[in-house]
Enzyme design. Structure first.
Site, mmCIF file in Angstrom:
data_model
loop_
_atom_site.group_PDB
_atom_site.id
_atom_site.type_symbol
_atom_site.label_atom_id
_atom_site.label_comp_id
_atom_site.label_asym_id
_atom_site.label_seq_id
_atom_site.Cartn_x
_atom_site.Cartn_y
_atom_site.Cartn_z
ATOM 1 N N ASP A 8 1.849 -30.552 19.484
ATOM 2 C CA ASP A 8 1.000 -29.421 19.092
ATOM 3 C C ASP A 8 -0.218 -29.990 18.374
ATOM 4 O O ASP A 8 -0.344 -31.215 18.213
ATOM 5 C CB ASP A 8 1.791 -28.453 18.211
ATOM 6 N N HIS A 60 0.086 -26.956 23.032
ATOM 7 C CA HIS A 60 -0.819 -26.096 22.264
ATOM 8 C C HIS A 60 -1.627 -25.189 23.189
ATOM 9 O O HIS A 60 -2.152 -25.628 24.215
ATOM 10 C CB HIS A 60 -1.786 -26.941 21.434
ATOM 11 N N HIS A 116 1.546 -20.261 11.839
ATOM 12 C CA HIS A 116 1.714 -19.140 12.762
ATOM 13 C C HIS A 116 2.984 -19.392 13.571
ATOM 14 O O HIS A 116 3.563 -20.472 13.504
ATOM 15 C CB HIS A 116 0.510 -18.983 13.699
ATOM 16 N N GLU A 135 8.111 -22.327 15.220
ATOM 17 C CA GLU A 135 8.148 -22.915 16.557
ATOM 18 C C GLU A 135 9.156 -24.054 16.663
ATOM 19 O O GLU A 135 9.828 -24.196 17.682
ATOM 20 C CB GLU A 135 6.750 -23.356 16.967
#
Length: 272
Positions: A8, A60, A116, A135
């Protein structure tokens, strides 16, 4: 030993601002180069530890961030979307022994840099079987469904503090320290890459941790960013409205839950 590296961008050293994560500007171009360098460090560490094959998953945004012509030629790269296994696509390849998560970040509503969960426009909080997950938790559980553990992960200090209780035997590498949502104190990129390379090598040389497994049916609860998004998502007949800004559904597996969550993420673009 075959290794999957999931990369990411928000947890990469030197990345602090949303502009650095969105295509179409010079700041993003620099950030994707830093992301590629951290991926290369992880690849080098994996081969030092004896990996026979390395897959690198671009995890990502649109999944087209890594610079393929600058990646270590010994690795293969997984890019593009849609794909069913999303941030751990490739974990279903025969012989994958471990996942390393590079450049990961704190969950939504967390105090980490650029925190997030999957889609900052759509989702405020996500729970699987009553556990609030980011995540790493969601995709670590998906890898676990294939029997594959998360051996190593890198990101900021808040990300690490959030996830260490779920992954107590995973090797964590801190690349920066959060002082706000878009502020922090970072290692120099070269120092972060050295730490990642060493961390991956050490994690893969050691006995691998157990896989993170959520058993049974998966009860999913999502707090949306707005009631309008809950309205939209509940057009899907199998979803239940739990509150003005909360929805829920049950899935037979983590993979099915992830596929539904990512479908809702795609639906949310209707309200942008």
């Amino acid at each position: 030993m075959k290794v999957l590296i999931s990369t990411d961008i928000e947890g990469v050293a030197g990345v602090y601002h949303p502009e650095q994560t969105r295509a179409g500007n010079g700041e993003y171009e620099r950030a994707r180069r830093l992301m590629t360098e951290e991926a290369n460090a992880a690849i080098a560490g994996a081969f030092e530890a004896g990996a026979s094959e390395v897959l690198v998953n671009d995890s990502h945004g649109g999944f087209r961030n890594l610079l393929p012509d600058q990646l270590d030629a010994r690795a293969q790269v997984v890019q593009g979307k849609p794909r069913y296994l999303s941030m751990v696509a490739g974990v279903d390849e025969p012989g994958i022994a471990a996942v390393c998560m590079i450049g990961y970040h704190s969950r939504a509503q967390g105090r980490g840099i650029l925190a997030h969960t999957i889609n900052s426009f759509a989702f405020a909080r996500v729970w699987l079987n009553g556990q609030e997950l980011g995540e790493m938790g969601i995709y670590g559980a998906l890898a676990g469904e294939y029997g594959v553990p998360v051996a190593m992960a890198s990101g900021d200090d808040v990300f690490i503090d959030e996830h260490r209780p779920l992954f107590p035997r995973t090797r964590f590498v801190q690349t920066k320290r959060a002082t706000g949502h878009t502020a922090g104190i970072s290692l120099a990129p070269v120092a972060a890459c050295a730490a990642i390379r060493a961390g991956v090598a050490e994690a893969l040389r050691a006995p691998l941790p157990p896989a993170f497994v959520l058993s049974g049916k998966i009860a999913v609860r999502i707090q949306t960013q707005t009631a309008a998004l809950a309205d939209l998502f509940c057009q899907w007949p199998s979803l239940e409205r739990l509150a003005g800004d909360e929805i829920g559904f049950e899935a037979p597996t983590v993979e099915a839950a992830v596929r539904m969550i990512n479908s809702l993420s795609a639906m949310s673009s209707m309200l942008r």
